[in-house]
Design a protein around this motif. Structure first.
Motif, PDB file in Angstrom:
ATOM      1  N   MET A   1       0.836  -1.193   0.000  1.00  0.00           N
ATOM      2  CA  MET A   1       0.000   0.000   0.000  1.00  0.00           C
ATOM      3  C   MET A   1       0.877   1.251   0.000  1.00  0.00           C
ATOM      4  O   MET A   1       1.812   1.358   0.781  1.00  0.00           O
ATOM      5  N   ARG A   2       0.608   2.163  -0.888  1.00  0.00           N
ATOM      6  CA  ARG A   2       1.376   3.408  -0.954  1.00  0.00           C
ATOM      7  C   ARG A   2       0.811   4.407   0.035  1.00  0.00           C
ATOM      8  O   ARG A   2      -0.394   4.624   0.104  1.00  0.00           O
ATOM      9  N   HIS A   3       1.691   5.016   0.824  1.00  0.00           N
ATOM     10  CA  HIS A   3       1.237   6.063   1.735  1.00  0.00           C
ATOM     11  C   HIS A   3       1.709   7.407   1.208  1.00  0.00           C
ATOM     12  O   HIS A   3       2.901   7.627   1.016  1.00  0.00           O
ATOM     13  N   PRO A   4       0.795   8.342   0.965  1.00  0.00           N
ATOM     14  CA  PRO A   4       1.192   9.663   0.510  1.00  0.00           C
ATOM     15  C   PRO A   4       1.901  10.424   1.622  1.00  0.00           C
ATOM     16  O   PRO A   4       2.019   9.969   2.753  1.00  0.00           O
ATOM     17  N   GLN A   5       2.347  11.615   1.294  1.00  0.00           N
ATOM     18  CA  GLN A   5       3.059  12.423   2.254  1.00  0.00           C
ATOM     19  C   GLN A   5       2.107  12.916   3.334  1.00  0.00           C
ATOM     20  O   GLN A   5       0.896  12.800   3.244  1.00  0.00           O
ATOM     21  N   ASP A   6       2.706  13.488   4.404  1.00  0.00           N
ATOM     22  CA  ASP A   6       1.911  13.963   5.525  1.00  0.00           C
ATOM     23  C   ASP A   6       1.197  15.268   5.199  1.00  0.00           C
ATOM     24  O   ASP A   6       0.346  15.716   5.957  1.00  0.00           O
ATOM     25  N   LYS A   7       1.557  15.881   4.114  1.00  0.00           N
ATOM     26  CA  LYS A   7       0.859  17.055   3.609  1.00  0.00           C
ATOM     27  C   LYS A   7       0.872  16.960   2.091  1.00  0.00           C
ATOM     28  O   LYS A   7       1.602  16.134   1.527  1.00  0.00           O
ATOM     29  N   PRO A   8       0.067  17.756   1.395  1.00  0.00           N
ATOM     30  CA  PRO A   8       0.004  17.618  -0.069  1.00  0.00           C
ATOM     31  C   PRO A   8       1.382  17.709  -0.729  1.00  0.00           C
ATOM     32  O   PRO A   8       2.233  18.497  -0.328  1.00  0.00           O
ATOM     33  N   LYS A   9       1.581  16.875  -1.755  1.00  0.00           N
ATOM     34  CA  LYS A   9       2.859  16.866  -2.444  1.00  0.00           C
ATOM     35  C   LYS A   9       3.022  18.137  -3.283  1.00  0.00           C
ATOM     36  O   LYS A   9       2.040  18.780  -3.666  1.00  0.00           O
ATOM     37  N   PRO A  10       4.268  18.549  -3.597  1.00  0.00           N
ATOM     38  CA  PRO A  10       4.495  19.733  -4.428  1.00  0.00           C
ATOM     39  C   PRO A  10       3.829  19.590  -5.794  1.00  0.00           C
ATOM     40  O   PRO A  10       3.686  18.485  -6.324  1.00  0.00           O
ATOM     41  N   LYS A  11       3.423  20.722  -6.357  1.00  0.00           N
ATOM     42  CA  LYS A  11       2.682  20.712  -7.612  1.00  0.00           C
ATOM     43  C   LYS A  11       3.593  21.046  -8.784  1.00  0.00           C
ATOM     44  O   LYS A  11       4.498  21.868  -8.674  1.00  0.00           O
ATOM     45  N   SER A  12       3.335  20.409  -9.914  1.00  0.00           N
ATOM     46  CA  SER A  12       4.076  20.684 -11.141  1.00  0.00           C
ATOM     47  C   SER A  12       3.621  22.007 -11.744  1.00  0.00           C
ATOM     48  O   SER A  12       2.565  22.557 -11.380  1.00  0.00           O
TER      49      SER A  12
ATOM     50  N   LEU B   1      -9.265  20.413   0.076  1.00  0.00           N
ATOM     51  CA  LEU B   1      -9.839  19.219   0.689  1.00  0.00           C
ATOM     52  C   LEU B   1     -10.039  18.117  -0.344  1.00  0.00           C
ATOM     53  O   LEU B   1      -9.663  16.956  -0.121  1.00  0.00           O
ATOM     54  N   ASP B   2     -10.621  18.469  -1.484  1.00  0.00           N
ATOM     55  CA  ASP B   2     -10.857  17.475  -2.528  1.00  0.00           C
ATOM     56  C   ASP B   2      -9.544  16.869  -3.022  1.00  0.00           C
ATOM     57  O   ASP B   2      -9.441  15.649  -3.221  1.00  0.00           O
ATOM     58  N   SER B   3      -8.543  17.710  -3.216  1.00  0.00           N
ATOM     59  CA  SER B   3      -7.260  17.227  -3.739  1.00  0.00           C
ATOM     60  C   SER B   3      -6.558  16.314  -2.740  1.00  0.00           C
ATOM     61  O   SER B   3      -5.999  15.270  -3.121  1.00  0.00           O
ATOM     62  N   TYR B   4      -6.595  16.680  -1.476  1.00  0.00           N
ATOM     63  CA  TYR B   4      -5.919  15.859  -0.460  1.00  0.00           C
ATOM     64  C   TYR B   4      -6.649  14.531  -0.279  1.00  0.00           C
ATOM     65  O   TYR B   4      -6.017  13.480  -0.115  1.00  0.00           O
TER      66      TYR B   4
END
Length: 218
Positions: free
Chosen positions: A1-12, A139-142
């Protein structure tokens, strides 16, 4: 299972261009029916050619713009009655994404929901439509990032954008308080790591938005 970062990842750069142009459309700075050129958008928004074109491709796929060769880019029309159709689809799909987001997250990752909650509450205190839209988008993105359900997220994200656009155009004049209050139980359930209550809160949120929209259209 992949765990995302503790806050939103940087955006391109492409994602930043998309969010910039999306916001212009949602907030009616680029109103329905307006025809603009790519060069005008680059100058107006300060975006690079490649990120802008990638953003345009995505927005065209989502049904927010039409790219017309040798004419320009046209922002699509809005029909108030379509808002209910969008919300009904979200009511079917989105609770599954919410449940997956809670199930696939760690306690440390869920702590970010406290910051999101503060942003919603602040937007209500200031009756700030732009701040509410920013918090709602975050909220939606996270939620999508936590869920790790890319196909489901790809189906839901355009519906969420259309919802924000409908809300801003037809319902935001009444203020943000009602919309914020519908979101808080969902955020609290996600923060607590309560999957089934979060699923139920998502259903209640979308049913509430639908009821408000239907009442105002009556």
């Amino acid at each position: 299972m992949r765990h995302p970062q503790d806050k939103p990842k940087p955006k391109s750069l492409s994602q930043l261009a998309y969010e910039c142009l999306e916001n212009e459309i949602v907030t009616m700075k680029l109103p329905p029916g307006i025809l603009v050129t790519e060069a005008q958008l680059r100058d107006q928004l300060g975006l690079g050619r490649t990120p802008l074109r990638e953003a345009m491709q995505r927005l065209q796929w989502e049904g927010l713009i039409e790219v017309r060769p040798r004419a320009g880019i046209r922002v699509t029309d809005l029909r108030q009655s379509d808002f209910a159709k969008v919300l009904r689809l979200r009511h079917t799909l989105e609770p599954e994404l919410v449940a997956a987001a809670v199930a696939n997250s760690t306690e440390k990752q869920r702590a970010y929901f406290a910051r999101l909650r503060a942003d919603f509450v602040k937007s209500e205190a200031q009756n700030d439509r732009a701040a509410f839209l920013k918090a709602d988008k975050a909220l939606d993105s996270y939620m999508a990032e936590l869920a790790d359900e890319p196909f489901l997220a790809l189906s839901i994200a355009p519906l969420q954008t259309h919802s924000r656009r409908f809300w801003y155009r037809f319902f935001s004049a009444n203020g943000v308080a009602a919309a914020v209050q519908l979101h808080l139980p969902l955020i609290d359930a996600c923060h607590a790591g309560a999957g089934e209550p979060a699923r139920g809160a998502s259903q209640t949120l979308l049913a509430g938005l639908l009821a408000n929209a239907t009442a105002q259209m009556a």
